[in-house]
Write an enzyme that holds these catalytic residues in place. Structure first.
Site, mmCIF file in Angstrom:
data_model
loop_
_atom_site.group_PDB
_atom_site.id
_atom_site.type_symbol
_atom_site.label_atom_id
_atom_site.label_comp_id
_atom_site.label_asym_id
_atom_site.label_seq_id
_atom_site.Cartn_x
_atom_site.Cartn_y
_atom_site.Cartn_z
ATOM 1 N N GLY A 144 0.855 -1.182 0.000
ATOM 2 C CA GLY A 144 0.000 0.000 0.000
ATOM 3 C C GLY A 144 0.886 1.225 0.000
ATOM 4 O O GLY A 144 1.653 1.440 0.938
ATOM 5 N N CYS A 173 -7.380 -7.318 3.269
ATOM 6 C CA CYS A 173 -7.251 -6.725 1.940
ATOM 7 C C CYS A 173 -8.456 -7.058 1.070
ATOM 8 O O CYS A 173 -8.355 -7.095 -0.158
ATOM 9 C CB CYS A 173 -5.960 -7.170 1.262
ATOM 10 S SG CYS A 173 -4.479 -6.760 2.215
#
Length: 212
Positions: A144, A173
């Site tokens: 990320g 996720c």
């Protein structure tokens, strides 16, 4: 160019985020060069900028507090994930002024992890339509990133030997059970799992190879 490595040891997520932002400002002011930070966080669930990411939290905030887990909104891309001891988090504070290509930058971060896992004995890969790094349908690393004025921050989280049960508090996720599961070096390699310091050294070398 040599990438500097900083090892912050064990940190709380909020503290590490502020320290990251301080480093971003220093990089913007050219007080420091490109930097890769290693840390392991105290148990925390972090919520990315993806819409509806919070709905993938399966525990109440009261229960999280009782378990001693933090919950944090974050400026990185992506969904919700877990960080905790035994997971190696890498924060990359890099000037992207010379490339200005976020897609390429993300692919390069992925390649660092794929190469490093190959050195450590695992054939990891990207997975079509999914973020992160995978061993077939088992996710071993999350990515990320965030960028401000072409200085990158946030980065990746590689599961070395975390308590994988802690991922059960979320849909990690956004991965549905039918889409795959979460794994670690420890789960895949058992007694052959390398110590954290070795994993750091391998990633630092691969990071230098691609970004240096």
């Amino acid at each position: 160019m040599e990438i500097e490595i900083e090892d912050w040891g064990r940190t709380r997520y909020a503290d590490a985020t502020q320290r990251q932002l301080d480093r971003v400002q220093q990089r913007r002011d050219n007080e420091i060069g490109d930097l890769l930070i290693f840390t392991e966080h105290e148990p925390v669930y972090t919520i990315g900028r993806r819409r509806d990411a919070r709905q993938n939290l399966l525990l109440s905030e009261e229960l999280l507090a009782a378990k001693g887990f933090d919950l944090a909104e974050t400026s990185r891309g992506g969904d919700i994930t877990y960080h905790g001891p035994g997971q190696l988090v890498g924060y990359a504070i890099l000037s992207l002024e010379h490339r200005k290509d976020l897609h390429r930058y993300l692919r390069d971060i992925e390649q660092v992890l794929i190469n490093a896992l190959g050195v450590l004995g695992l054939a990891a890969a990207r997975r079509e339509g999914k973020t992160g790094i995978w061993l077939q349908d088992r996710k071993i690393a999350a990515i990320g990133i965030a960028v401000t004025r072409w200085i990158s921050y946030h980065g990746f989280a590689l599961n070395v030997s975390p308590d994988l049960a802690h991922f059960s508090g979320i849909v990690p996720c956004g991965i549905a059970p039918t889409d795959g599961s979460v794994t670690s070096l420890q789960q895949e390699l058992a007694d052959l799992c390398p110590p954290m310091d070795e994993v750091k050294a391998v990633i630092a070398a691969e990071f230098q190879s691609i970004f240096g």
